[in-house]
Write a protein that holds these residues in place. Structure first.
Motif, PDB file in Angstrom:
ATOM      1  N   MET A  87       0.842  -1.170   0.000  1.00 46.61           N
ATOM      2  CA  MET A  87       0.000   0.000   0.000  1.00 46.61           C
ATOM      3  C   MET A  87       0.896   1.246   0.000  1.00 46.61           C
ATOM      4  SD  MET A  87      -3.153   0.997   0.248  1.00 46.61           S
ATOM      5  CE  MET A  87      -4.497   1.322   1.295  1.00 46.61           C
ATOM      6  N   PRO A  88       0.664   2.153  -0.925  1.00 48.96           N
ATOM      7  CA  PRO A  88       1.487   3.359  -0.978  1.00 48.96           C
ATOM      8  C   PRO A  88       1.200   4.287   0.203  1.00 48.96           C
ATOM      9  CG  PRO A  88      -0.214   3.432  -2.656  1.00 48.96           C
ATOM     10  CD  PRO A  88      -0.297   2.092  -2.000  1.00 48.96           C
ATOM     11  N   GLY A  89       2.101   5.230   0.392  1.00 47.08           N
ATOM     12  CA  GLY A  89       1.963   6.188   1.483  1.00 47.08           C
ATOM     13  C   GLY A  89       0.875   7.215   1.204  1.00 47.08           C
ATOM     14  N   LYS A  90       0.666   8.087   2.188  1.00 44.28           N
ATOM     15  CA  LYS A  90      -0.444   9.040   2.102  1.00 44.28           C
ATOM     16  C   LYS A  90      -0.255  10.049   0.972  1.00 44.28           C
ATOM     17  CE  LYS A  90       1.320  12.305   5.514  1.00 44.28           C
ATOM     18  NZ  LYS A  90       1.055  12.971   6.788  1.00 44.28           N
ATOM     19  N   HIS A  91       0.980  10.435   0.662  1.00 45.99           N
ATOM     20  CA  HIS A  91       1.210  11.404  -0.412  1.00 45.99           C
ATOM     21  C   HIS A  91       0.861  10.807  -1.773  1.00 45.99           C
ATOM     22  CE1 HIS A  91       3.077  14.181   2.379  1.00 45.99           C
ATOM     23  NE2 HIS A  91       3.803  13.169   2.840  1.00 45.99           N
ATOM     24  N   THR A  92       1.268   9.571  -1.993  1.00 44.17           N
ATOM     25  CA  THR A  92       0.960   8.898  -3.253  1.00 44.17           C
ATOM     26  C   THR A  92      -0.533   8.650  -3.376  1.00 44.17           C
ATOM     27  OG1 THR A  92       3.145   7.859  -3.297  1.00 44.17           O
ATOM     28  CG2 THR A  92       1.446   6.871  -4.670  1.00 44.17           C
ATOM     29  N   ARG A  93      -1.173   8.230  -2.299  1.00 42.08           N
ATOM     30  CA  ARG A  93      -2.622   8.010  -2.338  1.00 42.08           C
ATOM     31  C   ARG A  93      -3.372   9.301  -2.653  1.00 42.08           C
ATOM     32  NH1 ARG A  93      -1.610   5.118   2.459  1.00 42.08           N
ATOM     33  NH2 ARG A  93      -2.785   6.676   3.636  1.00 42.08           N
ATOM     34  N   ALA A  94      -2.911  10.415  -2.090  1.00 43.04           N
ATOM     35  CA  ALA A  94      -3.556  11.704  -2.363  1.00 43.04           C
ATOM     36  C   ALA A  94      -3.383  12.094  -3.832  1.00 43.04           C
ATOM     37  CB  ALA A  94      -2.977  12.786  -1.456  1.00 43.04           C
ATOM     38  N   ALA A  95      -2.197  11.842  -4.387  1.00 43.99           N
ATOM     39  CA  ALA A  95      -1.953  12.159  -5.799  1.00 43.99           C
ATOM     40  C   ALA A  95      -2.799  11.269  -6.709  1.00 43.99           C
ATOM     41  CB  ALA A  95      -0.467  12.004  -6.122  1.00 43.99           C
ATOM     42  N   ILE A  96      -2.971  10.009  -6.348  1.00 41.50           N
ATOM     43  CA  ILE A  96      -3.820   9.102  -7.132  1.00 41.50           C
ATOM     44  C   ILE A  96      -5.267   9.603  -7.098  1.00 41.50           C
ATOM     45  CG2 ILE A  96      -4.812   6.776  -7.210  1.00 41.50           C
ATOM     46  CD1 ILE A  96      -2.074   5.743  -6.220  1.00 41.50           C
ATOM     47  N   LYS A  97      -5.722  10.060  -5.949  1.00 41.63           N
ATOM     48  CA  LYS A  97      -7.088  10.608  -5.834  1.00 41.63           C
ATOM     49  C   LYS A  97      -7.240  11.821  -6.754  1.00 41.63           C
ATOM     50  CE  LYS A  97     -10.885  11.668  -3.021  1.00 41.63           C
ATOM     51  NZ  LYS A  97     -11.699  12.063  -4.130  1.00 41.63           N
ATOM     52  N   GLU A  98      -6.223  12.690  -6.807  1.00 46.00           N
ATOM     53  CA  GLU A  98      -6.261  13.844  -7.708  1.00 46.00           C
ATOM     54  C   GLU A  98      -6.355  13.394  -9.165  1.00 46.00           C
ATOM     55  OE1 GLU A  98      -3.061  16.628  -6.973  1.00 46.00           O
ATOM     56  OE2 GLU A  98      -3.299  16.360  -4.813  1.00 46.00           O
ATOM     57  N   LEU A  99      -5.608  12.341  -9.518  1.00 47.79           N
ATOM     58  CA  LEU A  99      -5.678  11.788 -10.879  1.00 47.79           C
ATOM     59  C   LEU A  99      -7.098  11.354 -11.200  1.00 47.79           C
ATOM     60  CD1 LEU A  99      -2.664   9.359 -11.481  1.00 47.79           C
ATOM     61  CD2 LEU A  99      -3.211  11.416 -12.759  1.00 47.79           C
ATOM     62  N   GLU A 100      -7.673  10.571 -10.306  1.00 50.80           N
ATOM     63  CA  GLU A 100      -9.028  10.054 -10.543  1.00 50.80           C
ATOM     64  C   GLU A 100     -10.040  11.193 -10.628  1.00 50.80           C
ATOM     65  OE1 GLU A 100      -8.797   5.637  -8.554  1.00 50.80           O
ATOM     66  OE2 GLU A 100      -9.161   7.321  -7.210  1.00 50.80           O
ATOM     67  N   ASP A 101      -9.893  12.194  -9.772  1.00 53.37           N
ATOM     68  CA  ASP A 101     -10.810  13.340  -9.796  1.00 53.37           C
ATOM     69  C   ASP A 101     -10.673  14.130 -11.093  1.00 53.37           C
ATOM     70  OD1 ASP A 101     -11.706  12.600  -7.308  1.00 53.37           O
ATOM     71  OD2 ASP A 101     -10.568  14.145  -6.223  1.00 53.37           O
ATOM     72  N   ALA A 102      -9.479  14.107 -11.701  1.00 53.33           N
ATOM     73  CA  ALA A 102      -9.240  14.827 -12.949  1.00 53.33           C
ATOM     74  C   ALA A 102      -9.675  14.024 -14.174  1.00 53.33           C
ATOM     75  CB  ALA A 102      -7.764  15.191 -13.069  1.00 53.33           C
ATOM     76  N   GLY A 103     -10.188  12.813 -13.958  1.00 49.74           N
ATOM     77  CA  GLY A 103     -10.704  12.022 -15.069  1.00 49.74           C
ATOM     78  C   GLY A 103      -9.751  10.983 -15.621  1.00 49.74           C
ATOM     79  N   TRP A 104      -8.589  10.827 -15.002  1.00 50.31           N
ATOM     80  CA  TRP A 104      -7.648   9.815 -15.449  1.00 50.31           C
ATOM     81  C   TRP A 104      -8.177   8.435 -15.080  1.00 50.31           C
ATOM     82  CZ3 TRP A 104      -2.294  10.449 -17.085  1.00 50.31           C
ATOM     83  CH2 TRP A 104      -1.966  11.770 -17.381  1.00 50.31           C
ATOM     84  N   LYS A 105      -7.869   7.449 -15.909  1.00 45.79           N
ATOM     85  CA  LYS A 105      -8.256   6.067 -15.631  1.00 45.79           C
ATOM     86  C   LYS A 105      -7.123   5.420 -14.841  1.00 45.79           C
ATOM     87  CE  LYS A 105      -9.433   1.687 -17.686  1.00 45.79           C
ATOM     88  NZ  LYS A 105      -9.402   0.881 -18.892  1.00 45.79           N
ATOM     89  N   VAL A 106      -7.419   4.988 -13.632  1.00 50.43           N
ATOM     90  CA  VAL A 106      -6.423   4.338 -12.782  1.00 50.43           C
ATOM     91  C   VAL A 106      -6.824   2.885 -12.628  1.00 50.43           C
ATOM     92  CG1 VAL A 106      -5.323   4.306 -10.515  1.00 50.43           C
ATOM     93  CG2 VAL A 106      -5.936   6.493 -11.568  1.00 50.43           C
ATOM     94  N   THR A 107      -5.951   1.990 -13.066  1.00 51.02           N
ATOM     95  CA  THR A 107      -6.185   0.549 -12.981  1.00 51.02           C
ATOM     96  C   THR A 107      -5.246  -0.017 -11.927  1.00 51.02           C
ATOM     97  OG1 THR A 107      -6.645   0.538 -15.344  1.00 51.02           O
ATOM     98  CG2 THR A 107      -6.258  -1.596 -14.297  1.00 51.02           C
ATOM     99  N   TYR A 108      -5.811  -0.603 -10.891  1.00 53.37           N
ATOM    100  CA  TYR A 108      -5.012  -1.159  -9.806  1.00 53.37           C
ATOM    101  C   TYR A 108      -4.543  -2.556 -10.173  1.00 53.37           C
ATOM    102  CZ  TYR A 108      -6.702   2.854  -7.308  1.00 53.37           C
ATOM    103  OH  TYR A 108      -6.970   4.137  -6.936  1.00 53.37           O
ATOM    104  N   THR A 109      -3.282  -2.848  -9.855  1.00 52.20           N
ATOM    105  CA  THR A 109      -2.698  -4.151 -10.173  1.00 52.20           C
ATOM    106  C   THR A 109      -2.982  -5.132  -9.044  1.00 52.20           C
ATOM    107  OG1 THR A 109      -0.585  -3.516  -9.202  1.00 52.20           O
ATOM    108  CG2 THR A 109      -0.875  -3.092 -11.554  1.00 52.20           C
ATOM    109  N   SER A 110      -2.484  -6.334  -9.199  1.00 51.75           N
ATOM    110  CA  SER A 110      -2.751  -7.387  -8.222  1.00 51.75           C
ATOM    111  C   SER A 110      -2.034  -7.166  -6.899  1.00 51.75           C
ATOM    112  CB  SER A 110      -2.336  -8.735  -8.796  1.00 51.75           C
ATOM    113  OG  SER A 110      -0.933  -8.759  -9.005  1.00 51.75           O
ATOM    114  N   GLY A 111      -1.087  -6.267  -6.862  1.00 58.07           N
ATOM    115  CA  GLY A 111      -0.370  -6.013  -5.622  1.00 58.07           C
ATOM    116  C   GLY A 111       0.801  -6.939  -5.382  1.00 58.07           C
ATOM    117  N   ARG A 112       1.153  -7.729  -6.375  1.00 61.29           N
ATOM    118  CA  ARG A 112       2.270  -8.656  -6.204  1.00 61.29           C
ATOM    119  C   ARG A 112       3.589  -8.088  -6.709  1.00 61.29           C
ATOM    120  NH1 ARG A 112       0.181 -14.712  -7.094  1.00 61.29           N
ATOM    121  NH2 ARG A 112      -1.765 -14.486  -5.968  1.00 61.29           N
ATOM    122  N   ALA A 113       3.552  -6.911  -7.236  1.00 65.23           N
ATOM    123  CA  ALA A 113       4.769  -6.311  -7.762  1.00 65.23           C
ATOM    124  C   ALA A 113       4.892  -4.895  -7.213  1.00 65.23           C
ATOM    125  CB  ALA A 113       4.716  -6.289  -9.290  1.00 65.23           C
TER     126      ALA A 113
END
Length: 81
Positions: free
Chosen positions: A1-27
Motif C-alpha cells: 500500500m502506498p503512502g499518504k502522499h501517493t494516495r492523495a496524488a492518485i485521488k487527484e488523478l481520478e478526480d481529474a478524469g484519469w483512468k487508474v487501474t489497480y494491479t494485483s499487488g504482487r509487484a
C-alpha cells in the motif's frame, strides 16, 4: 500500500478524469494511470509504484504527469482555435 502522499496524488488523478487501474499487488507497480484523452492523446500509461523509496517523490511524479497532460491539452486547444 502506498503512502499518504501517493494516495492523495492518485485521488487527484481520478478526480481529474484519469483512468487508474489497480494491479494485483504482487509487484512494485501498485497501479497504472491512463490519460483521460484516450490512447494517442499525449502520454502512454504510466506505472505508479506502491513501494517507492520516498513517497513524496512518487506523488511529485504523478502530479508532474498531470501538469504535462494539461499543458499539452491547452496547446492543442489553442491550435484548434
Amino acid at each position: 500500500m502506498p503512502g499518504k502522499h501517493t494516495r492523495a496524488a492518485i485521488k487527484e488523478l481520478e478526480d481529474a478524469g484519469w483512468k487508474v487501474t489497480y494491479t494485483s499487488g504482487r509487484a512494485h507497480a501498485y497501479a497504472r494511470a491512463s490519460c483521460p484523452g484516450g490512447p494517442g492523446c499525449c502520454t502512454p500509461p504510466f506505472s505508479i509504484n506502491g513501494t517507492p523509496d520516498v513517497d513524496e517523490h512518487e506523488a511529485q511524479k504523478i502530479r508532474r504527469r498531470m501538469r504535462q497532460h494539461d499543458a499539452k491539452a491547452i496547446a492543442r486547444q489553442e491550435e484548434e482555435d
